[in-house]
Design an enzyme around this catalytic site. Sequence first.
Site: not given
Lengths: 82, 234
Positions: B87, B205, B207
């Site tokens: 990002c 993302h 994560e």
Amino acid sequence: MRARVVVLPRPDILDPQGRAVGHALASLGFGGVQGVRVGRVIDVDLDDRLDRALAAAQVDAMARELLANPVIEDFAVEWPAG
Amino acid sequence: MRVAVLQFPGSNCDRDVVRAFGVTLGLDTALWWHEDPELPDGTDLVVLPGGFSYGDYLRCGAIAAHAAAMGAVRRFAASGGTVLGICNGFQILCEARLLPGALVRNVGLDFVCKDVTVRVDGHCNRLTARLPYGSRWTMPVAHMEGNFRVDADELATLEARGQIVLRYVDPAAGERGNGANPNGALSDAAAVCNEAGNVIGMMPHPERATTASLGSEDGRALLAGLVESVTRSK
């Protein structure tokens, strides 16, 4: 002395902001608008004692290294009076 | 295997990334403050997390790209080290010219925050090398500037070299189009790598998709694949 760096999206790069502003102008009834591009203006105040040519070279380097991203933007430097 | 997560003022996914690598994958993972010009000793993988570094002033990632730590990131990348930007991290790597192109405002002008499905479309890089070609993965995006742009010549080069490694696809059919692209990115690019394949940037993302309780474990699989590639590259 003041250097004014005008940064605009390159013509071949899609500018969603400019497009949205263009649509808004049309909806306000402004006819004949063929395109809008939204950029930014950065004023850099420099020491008046600097040699003008040196200052110009410096501002050019500032624009290339940080103020504009040549991948997506063009820039021009102006020297407004006063 | 040691992971360094580069932290800027305004990073806000740094701790999630540390958790993903440190807890979920059980690796030695540490934060690396942007003012520290030295890569932490023994680093095998550098991750630039998401967020709003320097408040996104000027352009997203523009100021972070010139942080003291970035010199070490450049040297690490030049010597073949693996760098992943997620990002805002992707935006920073583009601004630092470690990746081609730039990320501009989403076509809809909205901040987009939702699950997307991405498809592995390139293998010559350390993020997707261990994943099946054409496999699909679901995880969130959350960004205002994820619209990947590059000039036509360079886009052709990226396509020819397989540097667009993940693309947004329709979750059901697995095909491009059909409103799958959340931001207008050229070629539906969700992740791009450099020519050598050791520097990768991605808008989604991983994560945030590391356990079933988060809604998806696909991000974990992606990061595990990256770690496996890094281990093999040593």
